[in-house]
Each structure stands twice: as structure tokens, then as C-alpha cells.
Write a protein that holds these residues in place. Structure first.
Motif, mmCIF file in Angstrom:
data_model
loop_
_atom_site.group_PDB
_atom_site.id
_atom_site.type_symbol
_atom_site.label_atom_id
_atom_site.label_comp_id
_atom_site.label_asym_id
_atom_site.label_seq_id
_atom_site.Cartn_x
_atom_site.Cartn_y
_atom_site.Cartn_z
ATOM 1 N N TYR A 42 3.161 50.023 -71.227
ATOM 2 C CA TYR A 42 1.960 50.407 -71.966
ATOM 3 C C TYR A 42 2.162 50.209 -73.468
ATOM 4 N N ILE A 43 3.308 50.634 -73.968
ATOM 5 C CA ILE A 43 3.596 50.458 -75.402
ATOM 6 C C ILE A 43 3.641 48.978 -75.752
ATOM 7 N N GLN A 44 4.329 48.197 -74.945
ATOM 8 C CA GLN A 44 4.494 46.774 -75.225
ATOM 9 C C GLN A 44 3.169 46.016 -75.206
ATOM 10 N N LYS A 45 2.264 46.417 -74.303
ATOM 11 C CA LYS A 45 1.004 45.686 -74.151
ATOM 12 C C LYS A 45 -0.134 46.243 -75.007
ATOM 13 N N GLN A 46 -0.130 47.567 -75.210
ATOM 14 C CA GLN A 46 -1.256 48.192 -75.906
ATOM 15 C C GLN A 46 -0.935 48.581 -77.349
ATOM 16 N N MET A 47 0.309 48.900 -77.633
ATOM 17 C CA MET A 47 0.691 49.313 -78.982
ATOM 18 C C MET A 47 2.014 48.659 -79.380
ATOM 19 N N PRO A 48 2.033 47.352 -79.467
ATOM 20 C CA PRO A 48 3.289 46.633 -79.760
ATOM 21 C C PRO A 48 3.934 47.022 -81.080
ATOM 22 N N GLU A 49 3.140 47.568 -82.014
ATOM 23 C CA GLU A 49 3.705 47.978 -83.296
ATOM 24 C C GLU A 49 4.670 49.147 -83.153
ATOM 25 N N LEU A 50 4.634 49.843 -82.004
ATOM 26 C CA LEU A 50 5.563 50.948 -81.762
ATOM 27 C C LEU A 50 6.739 50.538 -80.883
ATOM 28 N N GLU A 51 6.789 49.269 -80.493
ATOM 29 C CA GLU A 51 7.822 48.817 -79.565
ATOM 30 C C GLU A 51 9.226 49.023 -80.114
ATOM 31 N N GLU A 52 9.390 48.927 -81.413
ATOM 32 C CA GLU A 52 10.714 49.092 -82.016
ATOM 33 C C GLU A 52 11.278 50.492 -81.809
ATOM 34 N N HIS A 53 10.396 51.436 -81.487
ATOM 35 C CA HIS A 53 10.848 52.821 -81.308
ATOM 36 C C HIS A 53 11.222 53.149 -79.869
ATOM 37 N N ILE A 54 11.001 52.212 -78.951
ATOM 38 C CA ILE A 54 11.384 52.452 -77.554
ATOM 39 C C ILE A 54 12.912 52.527 -77.471
ATOM 40 N N SER A 55 13.423 53.509 -76.751
ATOM 41 C CA SER A 55 14.869 53.626 -76.576
ATOM 42 C C SER A 55 15.441 52.329 -76.016
ATOM 43 N N HIS A 56 16.574 51.913 -76.558
ATOM 44 C CA HIS A 56 17.221 50.689 -76.094
ATOM 45 C C HIS A 56 18.083 50.925 -74.851
ATOM 46 N N ASN A 57 18.111 52.152 -74.388
ATOM 47 C CA ASN A 57 18.877 52.441 -73.178
ATOM 48 C C ASN A 57 18.145 51.911 -71.944
ATOM 49 N N LEU A 58 18.915 51.541 -70.942
ATOM 50 C CA LEU A 58 18.332 51.187 -69.664
ATOM 51 C C LEU A 58 17.730 52.431 -69.014
ATOM 52 N N SER A 59 16.892 52.226 -68.022
ATOM 53 C CA SER A 59 16.379 53.355 -67.252
ATOM 54 C C SER A 59 17.507 53.888 -66.365
ATOM 55 N N PRO A 60 17.367 55.117 -65.843
ATOM 56 C CA PRO A 60 18.401 55.642 -64.937
ATOM 57 C C PRO A 60 18.679 54.724 -63.753
ATOM 58 N N MET A 61 17.644 54.098 -63.203
ATOM 59 C CA MET A 61 17.829 53.157 -62.094
ATOM 60 C C MET A 61 18.765 52.025 -62.487
ATOM 61 N N ALA A 62 18.474 51.382 -63.608
ATOM 62 C CA ALA A 62 19.271 50.239 -64.044
ATOM 63 C C ALA A 62 20.649 50.666 -64.535
ATOM 64 N N GLU A 63 20.727 51.838 -65.160
ATOM 65 C CA GLU A 63 22.006 52.316 -65.707
ATOM 66 C C GLU A 63 23.023 52.577 -64.596
#
Length: 477
Positions: free
Chosen positions: A281-302
Motif C-alpha cells: 500500500y505504501i509503495q503503490k499509494q504513498m511512495p514518498e513514505l517508502e524510505e521509512h519502511i523498515s528494511h528488515n525482512l518479514s518474520p516469514m522471510a527472516e
């Protein structure tokens, strides 16, 4: 067989079960045209206008149960032939129309699509109507009603609209794969692709662990799904499907909380990365906030990453959870290295029943690795509580001020406030499904007590601290 919340869910289960049974037996392709006759034996139709249409729709469900159109990257697809029962016209005049002399509806229509009939009441010319809704807004009696299709109403990102044929159509550029439309459609015309056959083939091709090991990674929301047996019996049933090992995604959640708290302290403001629909949702609707998304993987991927890196022999990892968006996440280049396939709880139930596994009669297999904090990731607010605990355990001098968002509408509000500098918080926990993962589109049940069950699952953890759980954990593959 369990009681399902709706007959649509039951129908989906029946198709998945038949496909799973034949995939295990190795004769799926030979049975491809036989399954519709099992789903709709006839001679009379029970759900549609005729037996031929019922079977044609069943055939489409089977196609999606086998992976759907692989050229279409979206994990949610519409079955056009099944999408024909909803009202075609969005605005209709009801019996409440009094034929008033003010004629507000007529005067406010920009396309002259409304006129009076001989009996004084109004009628809408749907060839001219552009569905702007002005007539409905000004009618003093509320006599012009708006009929919004359930899939459209459920989609909070505006990714579903009607095409020229008045069938539902998904805009992949807007879709976040949350699966809300899948749950909402009362005719099951919107369905998530299943990769269950891929998972079954991975299990079979491992040859009992000779070629590689198969590892099931189970989401903590699993604790809320089964009333007729214990969680330990469910884990045993998963092992009986042919998996060599079962690990907790909650252990991955512990690892994420441990890292995410440090990233939050370093950056000062962060949005969570655990829910793939929220991230999308952030990437598609509010890309200006994408830099604030945690760079950690999700628990599934981690946890998938940890297992694959530390395993003593090759491993195939298969995640099992309530989420359609996880299927989309698995396709990302940063994730497909660590997770080979994603199953839903609906697909898990179908596989267990296809193998005729009686869960209440099984012995228990206990999972003891994760902490309480990792386990409560399965419900809204759990991630925030885990981050707070990790900050406390590490002795970090930082005040976490979190905005916990349950459902994409709350996420949107928080993100908009953050975008304009009006959010007095430094961490946004975003969950696209109301209630968190326990409200996932492909959960078997969406009961209010699901949150309580996840909390109890957390309380039963042997390792009471995040750090203790991580330090003690050793891959068993």
C-alpha cells in the motif's frame, strides 16, 4: 468435516480437497475434467442456472487451485463466468420515489439521464447515466439507492471496478493482494491462486528427505484456527503431510523485533515491514513514505533465511498462514531465495482432509522455540508490544510512540497524517486486515476469540524473553 463460515468457503474447500487428493496420488491431470462432475454431480443445478454453468465455474476454480494464469503476476483473479449475479446498474430508483415536484434529481443530473414517467415517478436511463451519484445525494426521500458490489465495497484501495462487460476487474497497479475481495464476494467469483500443488510436488520430490528437507513455517495465527483439536495435534498433522520439520514463524518475529527496535532508534521514524499488503500500500499509494519502511525482512522471510543458511542439507521452505498477500511477497527477489512456496490455512485444511488425517486422534508435537512476544505478532498490536519489549531488553534509551493500525483504512489515516507532519508518533504498525493476521482473508475462522487464543499461545511459550529465545534457537534441519 469442519463447519465453514460460508458456503462459498465450503465450495472452495471442496475444490481444493479434490485437487490435493489427486496431486498426492499423482493423477491430477488425468482427473482434471472429472473433478467438476464431483463438485456438481447433477443432473439438476444447485447453485447456478444450469449444471453446465456450475461445472464450467468449477473448472475455473480448479484452474486457480492449480496455480491459475502464471503469466499474471497478481495472486488474486476474477472468474468472469461466475461474476454475473450482482446488480449491473449502480443507481436505481426504489418504490420510495414520490414523484415530487421539486425534481432535484432531474435538475442535478449532468447527463439528462433522469426523467419522469406517466405515473409521476422518475426513471434512470442507464445508457446515459455516468454513475456520478448526484441524484442520490439530493433526493429528499433517499429513493435513489446506490448498489455497490461487495468486492468493490471491500476493496479499500480502489483496485476493483466494473469493465465494459460489467464484470469485476482488478487493477494490478493498485491491488495490494490483501484478499478482502476474496472474502467479500458472495458468489466466490474472486479467488486467490493456490500454489498447493507446487507444495505437494515439493514434498513428494524430496523423497522422504533424501533429496532435500521440506520445512513448514507456521504463522502464529494458526493457534486460533482449530477448536476440535490442540495446536500440537495440528503440528503433528502437518508433519504427517510429509514435512520433515515444522518451525514457528514466531521465531522469525522474535528476530525481526530484535532488529527492528534498533533500526527505529537509528532512524527515529519507521513503518513496519511485517504485513506485505501494508508495505505494498505504501509503495503503490504513498511512495514518498517508502524510505521509512523498515528494511528488515518479514518474520516469514527472516526465519526462512535463517533456516536455509544454517541447514546442514538443501531445504525447501513452505509458509502456512492466513494471508493472500504472502503469496505475492514470496515472488519478490528479496524473499524467493528464502521461501519456496506459500499455503493458506484453507489449503492446509484441504490437504489434511485429502490425506484423511484425523487430527483429534493424533499425538501432540510441541513447538517451544519462540517467545511470547514473537507469538503475539498474530494479532493487531502484537508487533508494537514486541518492539517495546526488545527496546526494554536491550536497555535502549528511546521512547517508542506507536500508532497501531488495524485494517487498511486506519493505515491510510496514519500514513496521511505522517505525510503532512501531523502524526505525533515515531512508529506505525500497519496491518491490512482488521484485527491483524487473525483476520486474514484465508483464515478458516474469523471469530472474536481468535485474539484471545493467540494471546494464550503466547503465554504458553517457554522462553519468556526475546533475547533468550533467539540465543537458544538452533536450526534443527
Amino acid at each position: 468435516m469442519r463447519n465453514f463460515e460460508t458456503n462459498v468457503q465450503l465450495l472452495k474447500y471442496r475444490v481444493l480437497k479434490e485437487v490435493a487428493a489427486r496431486a498426492y496420488e499423482g493423477n491430477l491431470m488425468e482427473s482434471y475434467y472429472e473433478i467438476p462432475k464431483i463438485i456438481s454431480p447433477g443432473p439438476k443445478a444447485k447453485l447456478r442456472c444450469c449444471i453446465y454453468k456450475e461445472r464450467a465455474i468449477a473448472q475455473e476454480r480448479i484452474r486457480l487451485a492449480m496455480g491459475g494464469d502464471r503469466r499474471n503476476p497478481n495472486v488474486i483473479e476474477v472468474i468472469p463466468i461466475a461474476c454475473d449475479e450482482c446488480p449491473v446498474e449502480r443507481y436505481q430508483v426504489s418504490e420510495s420515489c414520490r414523484g415530487c415536484i421539486s425534481q432535484r434529481c432531474i435538475k442535478n443530473c449532468p447527463k439528462d439521464a433522469i426523467s419522469k414517467t406517466k405515473n409521476g415517478k422518475v426513471v434512470i436511463d442507464h445508457e446515459l447515466c455516468i454513475e456520478c451519484g448526484r441524484c442520490a445525494k439530493v433526493c429528499p426521500y433517499g429513493a435513489i439507492t446506490e448498489h455497490v458490489r461487495p468486492c468493490e465495497r471491500s476493496c479499500k484501495v480502489g483496485a476493483i471496478a466494473m469493465n465494459e462487460e460489467k464484470k469485476a476487474e482488478i487493477n494490478i497497479d493498485k491491488c495490494i493482494a490483501c484478499g478482502a475481495c476474496v472474502s467479500a464476494c458472495p458468489f466466490g467469483a474472486v479467488m486467490d491462486k493456490s500454489f498447493m500443488v507446487d507444495a505437494i510436488n515439493m514434498i513428494k520430490n524430496s523423497r522422504g528427505g533424501e533429496n532435500y528437507r521440506t520445512v513448514a513455517i507456521v504463522a502464529p495465527a494458526l493457534a486460533s484456527q482449530f477448536d476440535d483439536c490442540s495446536l500440537g495435534q495440528v503440528i503433528t498433522a502437518i508433519r504427517n503431510l510429509g514435512f520433515d520439520y515444522v518451525v514457528e514463524a514466531a521465531m522469525g518475529a522474535d528476530m525481526v523485533a530484535d532488529k527492528e527496535c534498533e533500526e527505529l532508534v537509528e532512524k527515529g521514524f519507521l513503518t513496519s515491514s511485517c504485513c506485505p499488503a501494508f508495505v505494498s500500500y505504501i509503495q503503490k499509494q504513498m511512495p514518498e513514505l517508502e524510505e521509512h519502511i523498515s528494511h528488515n525482512l518479514s518474520p516469514m522471510a527472516e526465519i526462512g533465511r535463517y533456516v536455509k543458511i544454517n541447514a546442514e542439507m538443501p531445504v525447501k521452505t513452505i509458509f502456512i498462514g492466513p494471508c493472500t498477500a504472502k503469496k505475492a511477497e514470496q515472488q519478490k527477489p528479496t524473499v524467493d531465495l528464502w521461501i519456496d512456496c506459500v499455503l493458506t490455512f484453507e489449503e492446509l485444511q484441504a490437504m489434511i482432509d485429502a490425506r484423511e488425517i484425523d487430527m483429534p486422534s493424533l499425538d501432540e508435537t510441541t513447538l517451544v522455540d519462540a517467545s511470547p512476544w514473537g507469538r503475539i505478532f498474530g494479532r493487531s498490536g502484537g508487533l508494537t508490544e514486541a518492539v517495546l519489549e526488545a527496546v526494554k531488553e536491550k536497555g535502549l534509551d528511546f521512547a517508542v510512540k506507536a500508532e497501531v493500525c488495524s485494517g487498511i483504512e486506519e493505515c491510510k489515516t496514519a500514513l496521511l497524517r505522517a505525510k503532512v507532519g501531523k502524526l505525533d508518533k515515531n512508529f506505525i504498525e500497519g496491518m491490512a486486515c482488521v484485527g491483524g493476521c487473525v483476520g486474514g482473508a484465508c483464515s478458516l475462522t474469523h471469530e472474536a476469540k481468535s485474539r484471545v487464543k493467540v494471546d494464550q499461545y503466547g503465554k504458553n511459550a517457554e522462553n519468556k524473553e526475546i533475547k533468550t529465545a533467539i540465543d537458544k534457537y538452533q536450526v534443527k534441519v
